[in-house]
Design a protein around this motif. Structure first.
Motif, PDB file in Angstrom:
ATOM      1  N   TYR A  15       0.829  -1.209   0.000  1.00 25.76           N
ATOM      2  CA  TYR A  15       0.000   0.000   0.000  1.00 25.76           C
ATOM      3  C   TYR A  15       0.863   1.259   0.000  1.00 25.76           C
ATOM      4  O   TYR A  15       0.531   2.258  -0.644  1.00 25.76           O
ATOM      5  N   ALA A  16       1.980   1.216   0.755  1.00 25.81           N
ATOM      6  CA  ALA A  16       2.869   2.368   0.773  1.00 25.81           C
ATOM      7  C   ALA A  16       3.461   2.646  -0.603  1.00 25.81           C
ATOM      8  O   ALA A  16       3.704   3.800  -0.970  1.00 25.81           O
ATOM      9  N   ARG A  17       3.661   1.602  -1.381  1.00 29.50           N
ATOM     10  CA  ARG A  17       4.263   1.769  -2.709  1.00 29.50           C
ATOM     11  C   ARG A  17       3.229   2.162  -3.754  1.00 29.50           C
ATOM     12  O   ARG A  17       3.500   2.987  -4.633  1.00 29.50           O
ATOM     13  N   TYR A  18       2.042   1.552  -3.666  1.00 32.70           N
ATOM     14  CA  TYR A  18       1.026   1.771  -4.714  1.00 32.70           C
ATOM     15  C   TYR A  18      -0.237   2.438  -4.169  1.00 32.70           C
ATOM     16  O   TYR A  18      -1.313   2.312  -4.758  1.00 32.70           O
ATOM     17  N   GLY A  19      -0.118   3.151  -3.048  1.00 37.29           N
ATOM     18  CA  GLY A  19      -1.294   3.790  -2.456  1.00 37.29           C
ATOM     19  C   GLY A  19      -1.967   4.792  -3.364  1.00 37.29           C
ATOM     20  O   GLY A  19      -3.188   4.969  -3.307  1.00 37.29           O
ATOM     21  N   ILE A  20      -1.193   5.454  -4.202  1.00 38.80           N
ATOM     22  CA  ILE A  20      -1.764   6.446  -5.115  1.00 38.80           C
ATOM     23  C   ILE A  20      -2.735   5.811  -6.106  1.00 38.80           C
ATOM     24  O   ILE A  20      -3.635   6.478  -6.635  1.00 38.80           O
ATOM     25  N   TYR A  21      -2.573   4.517  -6.352  1.00 39.48           N
ATOM     26  CA  TYR A  21      -3.482   3.804  -7.250  1.00 39.48           C
ATOM     27  C   TYR A  21      -4.561   3.044  -6.480  1.00 39.48           C
ATOM     28  O   TYR A  21      -5.683   2.877  -6.974  1.00 39.48           O
ATOM     29  N   ILE A  22      -4.226   2.575  -5.280  1.00 36.96           N
ATOM     30  CA  ILE A  22      -5.176   1.777  -4.504  1.00 36.96           C
ATOM     31  C   ILE A  22      -6.304   2.648  -3.956  1.00 36.96           C
ATOM     32  O   ILE A  22      -7.471   2.236  -3.953  1.00 36.96           O
TER      33      ILE A  22
END
Length: 315
Positions: A15-22
């Motif tokens: 989530y920290a890596r792809y939070g902008i998409y999640i």
């Protein structure tokens, strides 16, 4: 247990890596579920029940803050209500306006609860709301939760009395408005649910902040007992009919959801609790330090080994 902790850490890293998409995906699912459930339960305006309408609105809401999503959902709901009764639409519009002016102008962060609470009622797991909100929020969160309960029972009243609200031409608008208000305020089940949710949320907020071991677990159990107690007392004293099977099923699922939320948000190791005492010129300090239960995810590297090609010996 170790496997679950590793899974939790990996999910946090993901989530920290792809939070902008999640985050937009979560908003899309939340919005689409809300619009679809409204179409299914109060779909009085046929133009809005087209399958692509909730999809398009959910796509738009995926890029909006939760406060704006709540505004879009409220407008969608009022549009449906206008197709059945102008009096109900007026009551709901005034109610949302008052709540917005008195509360959300100062603390808009909880605005999604106005939508999430009726959604959880429609999913038959409303008892999870005061538990999870109490763990993550504060005492002031009782306002949007209580308002969400009122919105759900208003929509339920409209759904159950759609024929009467549409065909009752013998009374004028003021009489229909007064009859509607009396029916809503005399709804004993709604009042009991509001009381149960508010009491449970307050208990969870208070207990989770205590300096005691397993405070979050104790808060979940105490909040659940508070809800059941208020509902059972209301069932006996106010003659309110509640499905026992649905009640215990919803409470069980709510306990599971609250337990999952606690595992991902607040997992600590009470066996390594430390107590620290120090002072300065003005105060003595007594500090209880409880370390978080974390593990490091294993760094697994797979090395691919290519087999050498066998060569025939030359003669």
């Amino acid at each position: 247990m170790m496997g679950l902790l590793v899974l939790r850490e990996r999910l946090k890293e993901f989530y920290a890596r792809y939070g902008i998409y999640i985050t937009p995906v979560i908003k899309f699912i939340f919005s689409f579920l809300a619009f679809s459930l409204m179409n299914k339960n109060i779909g009085f305006m046929t133009k809005l029940t087209e399958p692509f309408i909730p999809l398009v609105l959910a796509l738009v809401c995926s890029f909006l803050p939760y406060g704006a999503i709540s505004f879009v959902a409220a407008s969608f709901m009022l549009a449906h209500l206008s197709g059945i009764s102008l009096e109900v639409t007026l009551v709901m519009a005034v109610f949302i306006l008052v709540v917005g002016l008195l509360y959300y102008g100062f603390q808009p962060g909880d605005s999604y609860l106005l939508v999430l609470t009726p959604v959880f009622f429609l999913l038959k797991i409303p008892y999870a709301i005061p538990l999870i909100v109490g763990l993550s929020g504060g005492i002031v969160s009782v306002i949007p939760v209580g308002c969400g309960v009122f919105i759900y029972f208003t929509l339920l009243y409209v759904k159950q009395n759609a024929g009467v609200l549409t065909n009752d031409l013998s009374t004028d608008e003021m009489q229909k408005f007064m009859q509607l208000m009396k029916s809503l305020l005399a709804n004993k089940l709604m009042l009991i649910m509001v009381l149960a949710f508010v009491l449970a949320l307050l208990i969870v907020v208070i207990i989770k902040g205590l300096s005691m071991d397993y405070s979050w677990v104790v808060a979940i159990i105490a909040g659940t007992i508070a809800q059941l107690s208020v509902i059972f007392i209301g069932d006996i004293t106010a003659d309110v009919s509640v499905s026992v099977l649905g009640l215990f099923g919803g409470v069980l699922v709510s306990l599971i959801l609250a337990g999952i939320y606690t595992f991902f948000v607040f997992t600590v190791d009470y066996t390594r609790t430390e107590y620290v005492q120090f002072e300065d010129d003005d105060y003595y300090y007594y500090v209880k330090a409880v370390p978080k239960l974390t593990v490091s995810t294993p760094d697994v590297k797979v090395q691919k080994i290519n087999a050498r090609k066998l060569q025939r010996p030359q003669r």
